[in-house]
Design a protein around this motif. Structure first.
Motif, PDB file in Angstrom:
ATOM      1  N   ARG A  99       0.838  -1.203   0.000  1.00 38.67           N
ATOM      2  CA  ARG A  99       0.000   0.000   0.000  1.00 38.67           C
ATOM      3  C   ARG A  99       0.870   1.249   0.000  1.00 38.67           C
ATOM      4  N   PHE A 100       1.927   1.256   0.815  1.00 40.75           N
ATOM      5  CA  PHE A 100       2.843   2.398   0.844  1.00 40.75           C
ATOM      6  C   PHE A 100       3.513   2.580  -0.521  1.00 40.75           C
ATOM      7  N   LEU A 101       3.938   1.485  -1.131  1.00 40.21           N
ATOM      8  CA  LEU A 101       4.568   1.561  -2.448  1.00 40.21           C
ATOM      9  C   LEU A 101       3.586   2.107  -3.479  1.00 40.21           C
ATOM     10  N   ARG A 102       2.358   1.615  -3.442  1.00 40.80           N
ATOM     11  CA  ARG A 102       1.328   2.083  -4.385  1.00 40.80           C
ATOM     12  C   ARG A 102       1.088   3.588  -4.219  1.00 40.80           C
ATOM     13  N   GLU A 103       1.041   4.048  -2.977  1.00 42.19           N
ATOM     14  CA  GLU A 103       0.833   5.479  -2.736  1.00 42.19           C
ATOM     15  C   GLU A 103       1.986   6.305  -3.298  1.00 42.19           C
ATOM     16  N   ILE A 104       3.207   5.832  -3.143  1.00 48.03           N
ATOM     17  CA  ILE A 104       4.367   6.562  -3.665  1.00 48.03           C
ATOM     18  C   ILE A 104       4.341   6.578  -5.188  1.00 48.03           C
ATOM     19  N   VAL A 105       4.104   5.434  -5.805  1.00 49.44           N
ATOM     20  CA  VAL A 105       4.045   5.371  -7.268  1.00 49.44           C
ATOM     21  C   VAL A 105       2.941   6.287  -7.787  1.00 49.44           C
ATOM     22  N   THR A 106       1.783   6.242  -7.167  1.00 44.16           N
ATOM     23  CA  THR A 106       0.660   7.080  -7.582  1.00 44.16           C
ATOM     24  C   THR A 106       0.991   8.564  -7.423  1.00 44.16           C
ATOM     25  N   ARG A 107       1.598   8.928  -6.304  1.00 44.64           N
ATOM     26  CA  ARG A 107       1.935  10.336  -6.049  1.00 44.64           C
ATOM     27  C   ARG A 107       2.991  10.847  -7.029  1.00 44.64           C
ATOM     28  N   VAL A 108       4.045  10.078  -7.236  1.00 45.34           N
ATOM     29  CA  VAL A 108       5.094  10.520  -8.162  1.00 45.34           C
ATOM     30  C   VAL A 108       4.517  10.648  -9.577  1.00 45.34           C
ATOM     31  N   ALA A 109       3.672   9.722  -9.968  1.00 47.68           N
ATOM     32  CA  ALA A 109       3.037   9.805 -11.290  1.00 47.68           C
ATOM     33  C   ALA A 109       2.164  11.050 -11.396  1.00 47.68           C
ATOM     34  N   ALA A 110       1.379  11.320 -10.373  1.00 47.09           N
ATOM     35  CA  ALA A 110       0.493  12.491 -10.397  1.00 47.09           C
ATOM     36  C   ALA A 110       1.286  13.796 -10.404  1.00 47.09           C
ATOM     37  N   GLU A 111       2.329  13.860  -9.598  1.00 44.85           N
ATOM     38  CA  GLU A 111       3.100  15.104  -9.494  1.00 44.85           C
ATOM     39  C   GLU A 111       3.977  15.367 -10.708  1.00 44.85           C
ATOM     40  N   THR A 112       4.414  14.312 -11.386  1.00 39.52           N
ATOM     41  CA  THR A 112       5.266  14.498 -12.563  1.00 39.52           C
ATOM     42  C   THR A 112       4.481  14.430 -13.870  1.00 39.52           C
ATOM     43  N   GLY A 113       3.302  13.818 -13.826  1.00 44.08           N
ATOM     44  CA  GLY A 113       2.522  13.619 -15.042  1.00 44.08           C
ATOM     45  C   GLY A 113       3.085  12.516 -15.932  1.00 44.08           C
ATOM     46  N   LEU A 114       3.930  11.658 -15.358  1.00 47.69           N
ATOM     47  CA  LEU A 114       4.606  10.615 -16.129  1.00 47.69           C
ATOM     48  C   LEU A 114       4.081   9.235 -15.764  1.00 47.69           C
ATOM     49  N   HIS A 115       4.428   8.260 -16.599  1.00 47.10           N
ATOM     50  CA  HIS A 115       4.140   6.862 -16.291  1.00 47.10           C
ATOM     51  C   HIS A 115       5.232   6.349 -15.361  1.00 47.10           C
ATOM     52  N   ILE A 116       4.819   5.749 -14.233  1.00 44.25           N
ATOM     53  CA  ILE A 116       5.730   5.322 -13.183  1.00 44.25           C
ATOM     54  C   ILE A 116       5.321   3.915 -12.736  1.00 44.25           C
ATOM     55  N   ALA A 117       6.297   3.064 -12.418  1.00 45.09           N
ATOM     56  CA  ALA A 117       6.008   1.723 -11.903  1.00 45.09           C
ATOM     57  C   ALA A 117       7.172   1.244 -11.044  1.00 45.09           C
ATOM     58  N   ALA A 118       6.881   0.308 -10.117  1.00 47.67           N
ATOM     59  CA  ALA A 118       7.942  -0.234  -9.265  1.00 47.67           C
ATOM     60  C   ALA A 118       7.547  -1.592  -8.707  1.00 47.67           C
ATOM     61  N   ALA A 119       8.581  -2.385  -8.429  1.00 47.40           N
ATOM     62  CA  ALA A 119       8.397  -3.680  -7.765  1.00 47.40           C
ATOM     63  C   ALA A 119       9.584  -3.900  -6.831  1.00 47.40           C
ATOM     64  N   HIS A 120       9.305  -4.368  -5.609  1.00 52.00           N
ATOM     65  CA  HIS A 120      10.360  -4.608  -4.617  1.00 52.00           C
ATOM     66  C   HIS A 120      10.250  -6.040  -4.119  1.00 52.00           C
ATOM     67  N   ARG A 121      11.377  -6.675  -3.990  1.00 49.16           N
ATOM     68  CA  ARG A 121      11.445  -8.063  -3.527  1.00 49.16           C
ATOM     69  C   ARG A 121      11.627  -8.111  -2.016  1.00 49.16           C
ATOM     70  N   THR A 122      11.115  -9.154  -1.406  1.00 50.91           N
ATOM     71  CA  THR A 122      11.340  -9.438   0.005  1.00 50.91           C
ATOM     72  C   THR A 122      11.876 -10.859   0.126  1.00 50.91           C
ATOM     73  N   GLY A 123      12.297 -11.199   1.334  1.00 47.99           N
ATOM     74  CA  GLY A 123      12.802 -12.538   1.580  1.00 47.99           C
ATOM     75  C   GLY A 123      14.312 -12.591   1.506  1.00 47.99           C
ATOM     76  N   ASP A 124      14.825 -13.800   1.345  1.00 50.65           N
ATOM     77  CA  ASP A 124      16.270 -14.036   1.311  1.00 50.65           C
ATOM     78  C   ASP A 124      16.784 -13.856  -0.106  1.00 50.65           C
ATOM     79  N   LEU A 125      17.730 -12.937  -0.281  1.00 52.16           N
ATOM     80  CA  LEU A 125      18.317 -12.663  -1.587  1.00 52.16           C
ATOM     81  C   LEU A 125      19.811 -12.920  -1.546  1.00 52.16           C
ATOM     82  N   ARG A 126      20.331 -13.417  -2.625  1.00 57.43           N
ATOM     83  CA  ARG A 126      21.752 -13.717  -2.772  1.00 57.43           C
ATOM     84  C   ARG A 126      22.417 -12.641  -3.625  1.00 57.43           C
TER      85      ARG A 126
END
Length: 137
Positions: free
Chosen positions: A59-86
Motif C-alpha cells: 500500500r505504501f509503495l502504491r501510494e508513492i508510485v501514484t503520487r510521483v506519477a500524479a506530481e510528474t505527469g509521467l508513467h511510473i512503476a515499481a516492484a520490490h522483492r522481500t525474503g532471502d536474496l543472494r
C-alpha cells in the motif's frame, strides 16, 4: 489513476512487467532502475540480504508510485522483492517514461529515493564473517 503497477513480492521480480507498465506512443525515453544485491558494504564482504516488509508495504509503495506519477505527469512503476536474496539477485525495479530523457531520469531517481525512505521494508545484511546486522533502522 487506477492502473498502477506497485508490487511487493517474495518471488523473483518480473522486469518485463514493470517495463511494460510505463511508456507510450508519446514517450521518447524509458528509464529503468535495477537494484541488485552486491557483495560488499561499508568495507565488509556481504554474503546475502534478508528483506522484511510491513504487512501494508505494498500500500505504501502504491501510494508513492501514484503520487510521483500524479506530481510528474509521467508513467511510473515499481516492484520490490522481500525474503532471502543472494548476491546478484534483483531487489528493486523502478521505471519512468517521459517525452524526454531528463524528465524520465529525474522521475526514476525520485521514485527510488522515495521508495527507500517511505516504504516499510527492512534490510538485514549477512556478512562473510558470520555477523549480520539490520541496515538503516
Amino acid at each position: 489513476m487506477t492502473d498502477v503497477t506497485a508490487i511487493i513480492s517474495d518471488q523473483p521480480l518480473d522486469e518485463g512487467l514493470v517495463r511494460a507498465a510505463v511508456g507510450g506512443d508519446a514517450d521518447g525515453a524509458v528509464v529503468t532502475f535495477c537494484g541488485v544485491v552486491r557483495d560488499h558494504d561499508g568495507g565488509k564482504a556481504v554474503r546475502s540480504l534478508d528483506y522484511r516488509a510491513h504487512p501494508e508495504a505494498e500500500r505504501f509503495l502504491r501510494e508513492i508510485v501514484t503520487r510521483v506519477a500524479a506530481e510528474t505527469g509521467l508513467h511510473i512503476a515499481a516492484a520490490h522483492r522481500t525474503g532471502d536474496l543472494r548476491i546478484g539477485d534483483v531487489a528493486l525495479y523502478a521505471a519512468a517514461s517521459a517525452g524526454h530523457r531528463a524528465e524520465a531520469f529525474a522521475a526514476c531517481e525520485r521514485l527510488v529515493e522515495e521508495i527507500k525512505s517511505g516504504v516499510p521494508i527492512w534490510k538485514r545484511q549477512h556478512y562473510d564473517d558470520g555477523v549480520s546486522e539490520w541496515v538503516g533502522l
